[in-house]
Design a protein around this motif. Structure first.
Motif, short mmCIF file in Angstrom:
data_model
loop_
_atom_site.label_atom_id
_atom_site.label_comp_id
_atom_site.label_asym_id
_atom_site.label_seq_id
_atom_site.Cartn_x
_atom_site.Cartn_y
_atom_site.Cartn_z
N LYS A 210 3.81 7.32 -43.41
CA LYS A 210 2.71 8.09 -42.84
C LYS A 210 3.12 8.63 -41.48
O LYS A 210 3.58 7.87 -40.63
CB LYS A 210 1.45 7.22 -42.70
N ASN A 212 1.49 10.92 -38.32
CA ASN A 212 0.21 11.40 -37.79
C ASN A 212 0.42 12.07 -36.44
O ASN A 212 1.38 11.78 -35.72
CB ASN A 212 -0.78 10.24 -37.64
N LYS A 249 -2.10 17.37 -39.00
CA LYS A 249 -2.43 16.08 -38.39
C LYS A 249 -1.97 14.89 -39.22
O LYS A 249 -1.72 13.82 -38.69
CB LYS A 249 -3.94 15.97 -38.17
N LYS A 250 -1.92 15.08 -40.54
CA LYS A 250 -1.59 13.96 -41.42
C LYS A 250 -0.51 14.35 -42.41
O LYS A 250 -0.48 15.49 -42.90
CB LYS A 250 -2.83 13.51 -42.22
#
Length: 854
Positions: A210, A212, A249-250
């Motif tokens: 992930k 971010n 953002k992700k």
């Protein structure tokens, strides 16, 4: 060759060690020859002076370079097999205007990296962006030795005739290896990409990477690559290898150990030179082809964390949970069937007279003291072919007198039994309609002020059953021809994703996408199992009712022959098949969801909505309901417009004008067809008849509509459809397929509400089972819509923007909000089908000439 030999010699103590027996004169002659060779090489080009320096880590070197000299910085560091240290090279150029760029070549044991400063990165339309501050991380090849000292060299050169100042700094990256479940923050830019190494720990086969950021822009790319050199970490080559996706953002990528033989991989983060790929604004077009554009500040702060994904136990629990939910409906249905069977046996022991309804026939159709039926509060009329309206005085009530009742003829059980035993091959539907007196009878019957089901159930039930069975066979054929190419296409989609690594092709919820085999999001596919299982269960329920009804007909049961809503199960079979196909095609769509294959997920939703409306209408209009060919042709037109809307409808004003006009015209034509029960003609004289009716009913005398309730329904339907057409024309929503589905659902809900209200107003009642189904279905639909509107992804935006809506799993660490929508919507559709199937069970003992049509 001379220069290269000379560079190598400077690493040794002496380039040309002279034997002691050579005299000094001979030595001088030898050096003179070497000088001539060097000068001869310089005859082809200017002689280069090569300077090699022993350099150290974490020291900033300020130096100059021009075309006649070259500087080599020599570094060495110790690497170990159990610990990987990153090495990062950072370069700055001080001068604003350069005659030629500076070339940096980094030579390692098993790899070579080269770049120029200013670094020129290209955008769309050949836009060029120069970067004078460049930072690159060196590739770290694996070593087999426990500890090894490796050398690498940084060569600096230029073709500029003027001296150019630069800064060079080589430093170690202490946090080069990522730790499980530990967040690491860093900064990246287009000229300063970052990559880190991750090693699978023991017992972990799948992880989720992930990345971010707190800001949307600049647009960036995250990539997962195998441990090999070179590492592709620039905007123009990051898509060459591995898995990658754009992000704002992700960003999240699920990585499996089986895909990386070294049990480790690189996490690469690159900031793009432009933001168009992430839905950002488009920069101006350069006035000159070679014009350099200042990119401005495009640094971005990000953080990365690698977490273990679910294990095989979670997969098993998720599959068992899914199966358990829907198998429980089979068990519940079996229990209800047992109770119903006992009730039917009691009913056979104490038969109910066929002219008595659960609400008592007197409450449904009261009798006056003279034995006649009072005037109904529901008025019906017709727009006759000659253009005149039929007054109420000219209409004979269908229940006042058997002499004037054109729609219902008393028949003995013997004649009914004989007619049912005749061969189907000798009877055709058109044989009934071609007789001249029968055609005249239809015009009289269907234009009466008070219509009963017996008036619209006059055709041979065998022919109607055969007619409505075509619904099932047609949809089964459509399903086969539609599903096979769809399955082939989505397999191709998934193969392309797996081969290219481009995860921008599919719009998954990447934070809750659990792979299985070649499938990237198995949980989104598994959750569609409910549509298939509940669709099959509904088919079994319909089959049981069909068999029970046929047995009653064989027994010459008067209730089955002459009472209740006519039983035709063909459309029910089609509905169950459509529900199963919705599950299959929705699963195919979720193999790789995107805007080009969204119609796979919606096509059978249109069919389900259309079939439900047709079934509602068929209940009390069996003789005049649309044929399967007409119905499916209309649904095919809807799907055709859906495809056109997805391809051409986004922001296209012309398309929306044409579609809105067609939508309004279709609404008006359907309203006319329903209002006049099909007894009108669309020909050259239609405008003359419309003008005549307006003149006689609105200008010469103001008279209200003859069919009040029918008019109320159609007026409401036109208001809803005209409003939806206006909304589409003004807003022009990007998701045209969902807009079209909203039109179908709104019309279905409106008709269903009208049917329930009119049923209750007519004095009929709804039994306990359908009431429970209605309440249960309404509650489930409410929860289902809540999860549907969570919006975990949307192909109306770019893939990077869609990922901003991604969320973690919320059920059993396996299912997300959209999976719950699949669960609940399949249950709600199944409940809606049961409502349609059981809603009129209270009329099973009421004669059809006492059941009103609305």
């Amino acid at each position: 060759m001379v220069l290269r030999s000379y560079w190598k010699c400077r690493l040794k103590s002496s380039c040309f060690p002279a034997p002691r027996w050579i005299r000094p004169g001979l030595a001088a002659l030898f050096w003179f020859c070497v000088t001539q060779l060097v000068c001869g090489a310089g005859a082809l080009g200017e002689a280069k002076f090569v300077i090699q320096k022993d350099a150290e880590f974490d020291v900033t070197y300020n130096d100059t370079v021009k075309s006649d000299n070259q500087t080599i910085y020599a570094f060495n560091h110790t690497i170990s097999r159990n610990k990987t240290e990153g090495v990062r090279v950072t370069v700055d150029v001080m001068q604003q205007h350069l005659e030629s760029p500076i070339l940096f070549v980094i030579r390692q044991k098993q790899a070579v990296m080269s770049f120029q400063v200013p670094l020129i990165l290209r955008g769309l339309y050949q836009r060029k962006y120069p970067y004078k501050h460049v930072g690159r991380t060196l590739c770290q090849p694996p070593t087999r030795a426990a500890s090894e000292t490796q050398y690498f060299f940084v060569d600096v050169s230029t073709l500029s005739s003027q001296e150019t100042n630069f800064q060079l700094r080589v430093s170690r990256v202490e946090s080069f290896t990522l730790q499980t479940d530990k967040k690491f923050s860093f900064t990246a830019s287009p000229s300063q990409p970052q990559f880190f190494k991750y090693v699978f720990p023991d017992g972990v086969d799948t992880v989720i990477v992930k990345v971010n950021s707190d800001v949307n822009f600049p647009c960036s790319v995250m990539s997962v690559q195998d441990i090999q050199c070179p590492v592709y970490d620039l905007d123009n080559n990051v898509a060459f290898i591995g898995m990658y996706q754009t992000m704002t953002k992700k960003g999240a990528i699920t990585v499996q150990r089986k895909d990386f033989p070294s049990n480790s991989f690189y996490v690469v983060v690159v900031v793009k030179t432009e933001d168009e790929a992430c839905g950002g604004p488009l920069r101006f077009y350069p006035l000159q082809p070679d014009e350099l554009i200042d990119a401005g500040n495009r640094t971005k702060d990000l953080d990365v964390v690698v977490s273990p994904a679910i294990n095989s136990e979670k997969y098993v629990i998720g599959m068992l949970f899914c199966l358990g939910i829907f198998l429980s409906f089979y068990v519940l249905t079996l229990l209800v069937a047992c109770v119903e069977n006992k009730r039917m046996k009691r009913r056979e022991m104490f038969p109910i007279p066929p002219d008595t309804s659960p609400a008592e026939t007197a409450s449904l159709l009261g009798k006056n003291s003279d034995g006649k039926t009072p005037a109904s509060p529901y008025e019906y009329g017709s727009f006759a072919d000659n253009g005149s309206t039929l007054s109420s005085e000219a209409i004979t009530d269908s229940a006042t007198s058997t002499d004037n009742n054109y729609g219902y003829l008393e028949r003995s059980l013997d004649s009914v039994a004989r007619s049912r035993q005749e061969s189907l091959s000798s009877v055709e539907e058109d044989d009934y309609d071609t007789l001249e007196d029968i055609d005249s009878d239809k015009n009289i019957v269907r234009t009466k002020k008070y219509l009963c089901v017996s008036d619209l159930a006059r055709k041979d039930k065998r022919i109607l059953s055969k007619k409505y069975q075509i619904y099932f066979w047609n949809i089964a054929t459509i399903a086969v021809f539609y599903a096979l190419p769809v399955i082939q296409l989505v397999i191709t989609y998934q193969t392309v994703v797996n081969v290219t690594g481009n995860q921008d092709i599919c719009y998954y919820n990447f934070l809750c996408a659990h792979p299985l085999g070649a499938l990237s999001a198995f949980n989104n596919i598994l959750s569609n199992l409910g549509y298939v299982m509940l669709g099959l269960l509904f088919l079994l329920i319909v089959l049981k009712r069909d068999v029970t009804h046929n047995r009653a007909l064989l027994r010459n049961d008067l209730n089955a022959l002459e009472c209740g809503i006519p039983k035709h199960f063909g459309v029910y079979y089609a509905m169950g098949t459509a529900l199963m196909m919705e599950g299959l095609l929705s699963a195919c769509y979720h193999v790789c969801p995107n805007y080009t294959n969204f119609q796979f997920d919606t096509s059978f939703m249109y069919m389900i909505a259309g079939l439900c409306m047709l079934k509602l209408y068929q209940k009390r209009h069996p003789d005049i309901n649309a044929s399967a060919y007409t119905a499916y042709a209309c649904l095919a037109a809807v799907i055709f417009f859906s495809v056109l809307g997805v391809v051409f409808g986004r922001g296209n004003m012309v398309f929306w004008i044409v579609f809105s006009v067609i939508h309004i015209l279709a609404t008006l034509l359907l309203s006319t067809q329903l209002y006049y029960m099909g007894r009108w003609r669309l020909d050259a004289g239609i405008m003359r008849r419309i003008v005549y009716v307006i003149y006689t009913d609105c200008i010469r005398q103001c008279s209200g509509p003859m069919y009040i309730d029918r008019m109320v329904l159609l007026v409401m339907g036109n208001i809803v459809n005209w409003s939806l057409a206006a909304y589409g024309l003004i807003e022009r929503p990007n998701d045209f397929a969902s807009y079209l589905l909203a039109i179908a659902i709104c019309n279905l809900l409106l008709y269903f509400a009208f049917y329930i209200i009119m049923k209750l107003r007519s004095g009929e009642r709804i039994k306990c089972l359908p009431v429970v189904c209605i309440l249960f279905t309404a509650v489930v639909w409410g929860f289902a819509l809540y999860f549907f509107f969570q919006g975990l992804s949307t192909w109306q935006k770019t893939p990077a923007e869609s990922r901003e809506h991604n969320r973690d799993c919320i059920l059993l660490s396996f299912f997300d909000d959209h999976d719950i929508w699949h669960f609940l919507s399949s249950i709600a559709m199944f409940g809606s089908f049961l409502v349609l199937l059981t809603m009129d069970d209270d009329l099973d003992t009421v004669q059809r000439d006492k059941i009103y049509v609305f």
